[in-house]
Scaffold this active site. Structure first.
Site, PDB file in Angstrom:
ATOM      1  N   ASP A 129      43.352  47.425  49.518  1.00 24.98           N
ATOM      2  CA  ASP A 129      43.642  48.770  50.589  1.00 24.98           C
ATOM      3  C   ASP A 129      44.680  48.455  51.781  1.00 24.98           C
ATOM      4  O   ASP A 129      44.546  48.647  52.701  1.00 24.98           O
ATOM      5  CB  ASP A 129      42.015  48.839  51.505  1.00 24.98           C
ATOM      6  CG  ASP A 129      40.993  49.059  50.675  1.00 24.98           C
ATOM      7  OD1 ASP A 129      41.486  49.551  49.460  1.00 24.98           O
ATOM      8  OD2 ASP A 129      39.874  49.054  50.957  1.00 24.98           O
ATOM      9  N   TYR A 180      43.616  46.503  42.301  1.00 22.98           N
ATOM     10  CA  TYR A 180      42.233  45.667  42.276  1.00 22.98           C
ATOM     11  C   TYR A 180      41.273  46.534  41.183  1.00 22.98           C
ATOM     12  O   TYR A 180      40.167  46.140  41.049  1.00 22.98           O
ATOM     13  CB  TYR A 180      41.419  45.381  43.581  1.00 22.98           C
ATOM     14  CG  TYR A 180      41.021  46.749  44.488  1.00 22.98           C
ATOM     15  CD1 TYR A 180      40.017  47.230  44.477  1.00 22.98           C
ATOM     16  CD2 TYR A 180      41.917  47.091  45.663  1.00 22.98           C
ATOM     17  CE1 TYR A 180      39.651  48.245  45.048  1.00 22.98           C
ATOM     18  CE2 TYR A 180      41.560  48.036  46.263  1.00 22.98           C
ATOM     19  CZ  TYR A 180      40.421  49.014  46.114  1.00 22.98           C
ATOM     20  OH  TYR A 180      40.281  49.967  46.951  1.00 22.98           O
ATOM     21  N   TRP A 222      34.014  41.984  41.829  1.00 22.49           N
ATOM     22  CA  TRP A 222      33.517  42.466  43.154  1.00 22.49           C
ATOM     23  C   TRP A 222      33.011  43.913  42.855  1.00 22.49           C
ATOM     24  O   TRP A 222      33.615  44.969  42.894  1.00 22.49           O
ATOM     25  CB  TRP A 222      34.881  42.750  44.104  1.00 22.49           C
ATOM     26  CG  TRP A 222      34.704  43.412  45.342  1.00 22.49           C
ATOM     27  CD1 TRP A 222      34.163  44.514  45.551  1.00 22.49           C
ATOM     28  CD2 TRP A 222      35.135  42.795  46.436  1.00 22.49           C
ATOM     29  NE1 TRP A 222      34.033  44.971  47.110  1.00 22.49           N
ATOM     30  CE2 TRP A 222      34.681  43.943  47.546  1.00 22.49           C
ATOM     31  CE3 TRP A 222      35.899  41.702  47.097  1.00 22.49           C
ATOM     32  CZ2 TRP A 222      34.871  43.574  48.863  1.00 22.49           C
ATOM     33  CZ3 TRP A 222      36.203  41.547  48.465  1.00 22.49           C
ATOM     34  CH2 TRP A 222      35.649  42.541  49.301  1.00 22.49           C
ATOM     35  N   ASP A 223      31.641  44.080  42.969  1.00 21.24           N
ATOM     36  CA  ASP A 223      30.951  45.156  42.386  1.00 21.24           C
ATOM     37  C   ASP A 223      30.483  46.121  43.431  1.00 21.24           C
ATOM     38  O   ASP A 223      29.701  45.717  44.178  1.00 21.24           O
ATOM     39  CB  ASP A 223      29.766  44.534  41.532  1.00 21.24           C
ATOM     40  CG  ASP A 223      29.241  45.907  40.567  1.00 21.24           C
ATOM     41  OD1 ASP A 223      29.538  47.053  40.904  1.00 21.24           O
ATOM     42  OD2 ASP A 223      29.072  45.197  39.455  1.00 21.24           O
ATOM     43  N   ASN A 224      31.239  47.233  43.460  1.00 22.02           N
ATOM     44  CA  ASN A 224      30.655  48.276  44.574  1.00 22.02           C
ATOM     45  C   ASN A 224      29.739  49.261  44.238  1.00 22.02           C
ATOM     46  O   ASN A 224      29.580  50.344  44.761  1.00 22.02           O
ATOM     47  CB  ASN A 224      32.016  49.039  44.899  1.00 22.02           C
ATOM     48  CG  ASN A 224      32.898  48.261  45.876  1.00 22.02           C
ATOM     49  OD1 ASN A 224      32.500  47.523  46.632  1.00 22.02           O
ATOM     50  ND2 ASN A 224      34.434  48.239  45.510  1.00 22.02           N
ATOM     51  N   ASP A 228      29.577  52.638  52.171  1.00 23.62           N
ATOM     52  CA  ASP A 228      30.428  52.530  53.313  1.00 23.62           C
ATOM     53  C   ASP A 228      31.209  53.939  53.367  1.00 23.62           C
ATOM     54  O   ASP A 228      32.002  54.350  54.126  1.00 23.62           O
ATOM     55  CB  ASP A 228      31.283  51.264  53.581  1.00 23.62           C
ATOM     56  CG  ASP A 228      32.033  50.832  52.527  1.00 23.62           C
ATOM     57  OD1 ASP A 228      32.092  51.510  51.568  1.00 23.62           O
ATOM     58  OD2 ASP A 228      32.720  49.926  52.760  1.00 23.62           O
ATOM     59  N   ASN A 258      29.006  44.062  46.492  1.00 32.34           N
ATOM     60  CA  ASN A 258      29.290  44.431  47.804  1.00 32.34           C
ATOM     61  C   ASN A 258      28.503  45.629  48.170  1.00 32.34           C
ATOM     62  O   ASN A 258      28.596  46.555  47.748  1.00 32.34           O
ATOM     63  CB  ASN A 258      30.724  44.999  47.930  1.00 32.34           C
ATOM     64  CG  ASN A 258      31.025  45.411  49.440  1.00 32.34           C
ATOM     65  OD1 ASN A 258      30.674  44.862  50.295  1.00 32.34           O
ATOM     66  ND2 ASN A 258      31.824  46.438  49.438  1.00 32.34           N
TER      67      ASN A 258
END
Length: 426
Positions: free
Chosen positions: A120, A161, A220-222, A227, A255
């Site tokens: 980001d 990413y 990195w699992d969203n 959010d 996450n």
């Protein structure tokens, strides 16, 4: 036993970080469920991102030290992440020193595992050159922390990413190519899948990124993150990832929702997936997770919640990819109710069905209100009230019974409230 070597949770969201007490409860659950890693990366810890050059003030440093000790006492690897990418100038000697000194500062607080985040942030015109700078920074950190050789985890989150951020594609990205060629084998690379929030991650997509990065990625699992859209939470199971994926990744880190107490379904299901046999399914995993969660709702002798009541709540607040089966039925009923072709007798039956759904939602709400778990109540309350209120609005509109005027609802003041009412007039 887990089929992936690193399994755990990332506190990596934008928004208010969890408190030490909340993290302590999380650590106990992680240990009980078989997780082994916690990645500390809250975007709104100022010394993690905005003030990355500065050491933690004394009080905050002691709090971080205590957190590391708490994680270790639960058998968890505590990974500290620093996110300097917003304004790191790698050509500046002062920034190079600041980066090294910050990691050493954190190491002295007891941290043994680390992560460097470049997500980001703006893309450079020359993305390959940007990757090479990040490789240099990563190796600088490694050599500072471990002059005698790597002695802990080092995770890197790249600027590209996920698949949709790779230019021009994953397979042909100069950035990812430079990263894979330059990084030492001991560095694990974080990857969110085809999208930032990936409803599905295929075996083929992971093989593709593994090839260009020359190592298995760490996910990195969203999937359960919220959010980016705080008017919803995700209470569904770990889904959209075939079992074969477990053998192609270095680890799985979730996450999750900002609201800590709402993460039992997703996190338990993740651990269930990691150890699941060939007949594992998300649906059965969700039921196992809800059985674990159910006692938290049944602390009152007056208001009792059934497993199917909790399943309904989970289906109503499911996953980014869609609704759960019971919620699909509720939506079908609502659509039929507002259809002008629906007859009066059928309309009455549909209203009765929606009233039953609303009653079950209120049952869960009342049970939480009567119980001692105020954190769970406060985390879930707005979403249950929102669903119950919208159902009531439909019921009033269809039956012409109730105190609220469904066209006015004058207490609704925000733009979001007004946008949600669009399209309901027939």
């Amino acid at each position: 036993m887990s089929a992936v070597p690193i399994l755990g949770v990332i506190e990596g969201f934008y928004g208010r970080p969890w408190t030490p007490a909340q993290r302590g409860r999380l650590f106990a659950r992680m240990a009980a469920w078989g997780m082994n890693t916690f990645l500390y990366a809250p975007k709104d810890d100022r010394w993690h991102r905005q003030l990355w050059r500065d050491p933690y003030p004394e009080a905050e440093a002691e709090a971080l030290r205590g957190l590391v000790e708490d994680a270790c006492q639960h058998g968890l690897q505590f990974v500290y992440a620093l996110a300097p990418g917003l304004d790191l100038d790698w050509a500046d000697d002062g920034d190079r020193r600041a980066l090294a000194e910050k990691f050493v500062h954190v190491q002295r607080l007891g941290v043994e595992h680390f992560s460097l985040l470049f997500d980001d942030i703006p893309y450079a015109v020359d993305r390959a050159a940007q990757a090479r700078e990040q490789v240099s920074a990563t190796h600088h950190v490694m050599d500072t922390l471990w002059p005698d050789g790597q002695a802990g985890l080092l995770l890197l989150c790249p600027t590209e990413y996920c698949g949709e951020r790779a230019a021009p594609s994953v397979a042909t990205s100069p950035y990812l190519k430079a990263l894979g060629e330059g990084l030492r084998p001991g560095v694990e690379i974080l990857w969110t899948g085809p999208q930032v929030v990936s409803t599905e991650i295929s075996v083929q997509s992971v093989r593709e990124v593994n090839e260009i990065l020359r190592r298995p990625v760490m996910i990195w699992d969203n999937l359960h993150a919220n959010d980016f859209t705080l008017h919803r939470v995700n209470l569904g199971p770990y889904a959209g990832r075939p079992l074969e994926l477990r053998g192609l990744v270095a680890g799985l880190l979730s996450n999750p929702n900002n609201q800590l107490e709402l993460n039992t379904p997703g996190l338990f299901s993740l651990t269930d997936y990691a150890s699941g046999k060939s007949d594992w399914t998300p649906e059965a995993s969700l039921d196992r997770a809800l059985e674990v969660w159910l006692p938290a709702f049944n602390t009152s002798s007056i208001h009792r919640v059934s497993l199917d009541d909790l399943r309904l709540v989970s289906h109503l607040l499911y996953l980014p990819g869609g609704l759960g089966p019971q919620a699909v039925r509720v939506l079908d009923v609502a659509r039929a109710l507002v259809n002008p072709q629906t007859g009066a007798e059928e309309r009455e039956a549909l209203v009765r069905e929606l009233r039953t759904v609303r009653h079950r939602v209120i049952t869960v709400l009342r049970a939480l209100e009567a119980g001692p778990n105020r954190d769970l109540l406060f985390d879930l309350h707005p979403y249950l009230v929102d669903v119950a209120e919208e159902l009531q609005r439909l019921i009033v509109w269809a039956s012409h019974r109730g105190e609220d005027d469904p066209e006015v609802f004058s207490y609704r003041g925000s733009l979001a409230d007004r946008l949600m009412t669009l399209g309901w007039k027939t």
